[in-house]
Design a protein around this motif. Structure first.
Motif, PDB file in Angstrom:
ATOM      1  N   LYS A  91     -53.633  -6.309  18.016  1.00 10.63           N
ATOM      2  CA  LYS A  91     -54.831  -5.707  17.442  1.00 10.63           C
ATOM      3  C   LYS A  91     -55.097  -6.225  16.039  1.00 10.63           C
ATOM      4  CE  LYS A  91     -54.807  -1.371  20.035  1.00 10.63           C
ATOM      5  NZ  LYS A  91     -54.682   0.099  19.951  1.00 10.63           N
ATOM      6  N   ALA A  92     -54.024  -6.555  15.311  1.00  3.29           N
ATOM      7  CA  ALA A  92     -54.168  -7.046  13.943  1.00  3.29           C
ATOM      8  C   ALA A  92     -54.455  -8.545  13.897  1.00  3.29           C
ATOM      9  CB  ALA A  92     -52.892  -6.749  13.149  1.00  3.29           C
ATOM     10  N   GLY A  93     -54.503  -9.189  15.062  1.00  2.00           N
ATOM     11  CA  GLY A  93     -54.756 -10.623  15.110  1.00  2.00           C
ATOM     12  C   GLY A  93     -53.553 -11.458  14.741  1.00  2.00           C
ATOM     13  N   LEU A  94     -52.365 -10.893  14.902  1.00  3.15           N
ATOM     14  CA  LEU A  94     -51.122 -11.595  14.580  1.00  3.15           C
ATOM     15  C   LEU A  94     -50.322 -11.847  15.851  1.00  3.15           C
ATOM     16  CD1 LEU A  94     -50.082  -9.432  11.485  1.00  3.15           C
ATOM     17  CD2 LEU A  94     -51.140 -11.691  11.431  1.00  3.15           C
ATOM     18  N   GLU A  95     -49.515 -12.870  15.828  1.00  2.00           N
ATOM     19  CA  GLU A  95     -48.659 -13.202  16.973  1.00  2.00           C
ATOM     20  C   GLU A  95     -47.319 -12.500  16.809  1.00  2.00           C
ATOM     21  OE1 GLU A  95     -46.611 -17.082  19.167  1.00  2.00           O
ATOM     22  OE2 GLU A  95     -48.032 -17.352  17.514  1.00  2.00           O
ATOM     23  N   GLY A 133     -44.482 -10.903  12.544  1.00  2.00           N
ATOM     24  CA  GLY A 133     -45.920 -11.006  12.737  1.00  2.00           C
ATOM     25  C   GLY A 133     -46.371 -12.369  12.268  1.00  2.00           C
ATOM     26  N   SER A 134     -46.703 -13.254  13.229  1.00  2.00           N
ATOM     27  CA  SER A 134     -47.044 -14.652  12.904  1.00  2.00           C
ATOM     28  C   SER A 134     -45.974 -15.288  12.033  1.00  2.00           C
ATOM     29  CB  SER A 134     -48.417 -14.720  12.227  1.00  2.00           C
ATOM     30  OG  SER A 134     -49.437 -14.311  13.118  1.00  2.00           O
ATOM     31  N   GLY A 135     -44.726 -15.022  12.392  1.00  2.00           N
ATOM     32  CA  GLY A 135     -43.594 -15.652  11.722  1.00  2.00           C
ATOM     33  C   GLY A 135     -43.075 -14.924  10.504  1.00  2.00           C
ATOM     34  N   PHE A 260     -52.204  -4.040   9.200  1.00  2.00           N
ATOM     35  CA  PHE A 260     -51.287  -5.078   8.755  1.00  2.00           C
ATOM     36  C   PHE A 260     -51.977  -6.111   7.888  1.00  2.00           C
ATOM     37  CE2 PHE A 260     -49.563  -3.328  12.642  1.00  2.00           C
ATOM     38  CZ  PHE A 260     -48.238  -3.150  12.326  1.00  2.00           C
ATOM     39  N   ALA A 261     -51.297  -6.528   6.828  1.00  2.00           N
ATOM     40  CA  ALA A 261     -51.809  -7.605   5.975  1.00  2.00           C
ATOM     41  C   ALA A 261     -51.465  -8.941   6.607  1.00  2.00           C
ATOM     42  CB  ALA A 261     -51.170  -7.510   4.597  1.00  2.00           C
TER      43      ALA A 261
END
Length: 262
Positions: A91-95, A133-135, A260-261
């Motif tokens: 939802k936050a657009g993170l992997e 979150g995205s690494g 999330f940031a």
């Protein structure tokens, strides 16, 4: 696992569209779980997951042994949808991914065994993971499970799968409810090391106990969020000059979700 997740979302979205679009009226009964399984060509756990989400959103209510019914338009749910880490990241657009630190059987812990409603002498399965979150190391999880559930994890890749996915999607053990406790704590050396922080730095701790049918406890988890990356946002509903606004129970909680940031 992604395919299974999208299936229950598809079922939910279809039913939600029919409910909000006026196909059903308040009090109408939805098709049985078996009919929904046949119609969407999905498993029963997928249908139950979709129905649970609709119930959490206040669109339906269920009667045990009878079925699911559409809520009246005035119905307000004070529940928040139960999600797992991968759903929050998506939802936050993170992997989302994880780094597995440890998975092992450990001795009983009096407080944890009590929370899980298991014998005080029963050993536990403990899982320690860095949640990415995205690494970026967003959180650190310590999770305890009764051995009956914990043994299901030993042959799974917990770097790409969540415990939630393994338990619910693969083994069809639905996670239908959970209790949360939110606390501000200081990082100890162990957690600080894995989150690239200094000991004593502030953390946001969430204690979560998830349950399946029959009120059986599936796992107890301590999640330590780095507050640099996450905050929780609460949305309340209030109508002026209404019974809802003056209710002694306060304002109904509509959403309570992490932000999330990136």
């Amino acid at each position: 696992m992604e395919q299974q997740t999208s299936k229950h979302e598809k079922v939910k979205q279809h039913l939600q569209k029919e409910i909000t679009g006026g196909y059903y009226e308040g009090g109408d009964k939805l098709p049985s779980e078996q009919r929904l399984c046949d119609y969407f060509d999905v498993s029963r756990v997928t249908v139950r997951h979709a129905l649970q989400n609709l119930e959490n959103d206040g669109l339906i209510y269920r009667k045990q042994g009878v079925g699911a019914f559409v809520s009246n338009q005035t119905y307000k749910s004070n529940l928040v949808r139960l999600t797992d880490f991968s759903e929050d990241m998506r939802k936050a657009g993170l992997e989302s991914s994880s780094r597995l630190i440890d998975l092992k059987k450990v001795d009983p812990i009096k407080e944890v065994n009590k929370i899980l409603d298991i014998r005080p002498d029963m050993k536990l399965i403990r899982v320690d993971r860095v949640r990415l979150g995205s690494g970026k190391p967003v959180a650190f999880d310590i999770t305890w499970l009764p051995p009956g559930y914990g043994q299901l994890l030993f042959d799974e890749d917990l770097t790409t799968q969540t415990i939630y996915n393994v338990i619910e999607e693969k083994y069809e053990i639905p996670i239908i409810a959970g209790s949360y406790r939110f606390t501000a704590v200081k990082a100890d050396e162990y957690v600080a090391e894995h989150l690239n922080l200094d000991p004593g730095d502030a953390l946001f701790e969430i204690d979560r106990c998830s349950r399946t049918t029959g009120d059986k406890k599936v796992y107890f988890q301590k999640r330590y969020y780095n507050p640099e990356y996450v905050s929780y946002v609460m949305e309340l509903s209030r109508k002026e000059d209404s019974e809802e606004a003056s209710s002694k129970d306060g304002l109904p909680l509509k959403t309570f979700s992490p932000k999330f940031a990136k």
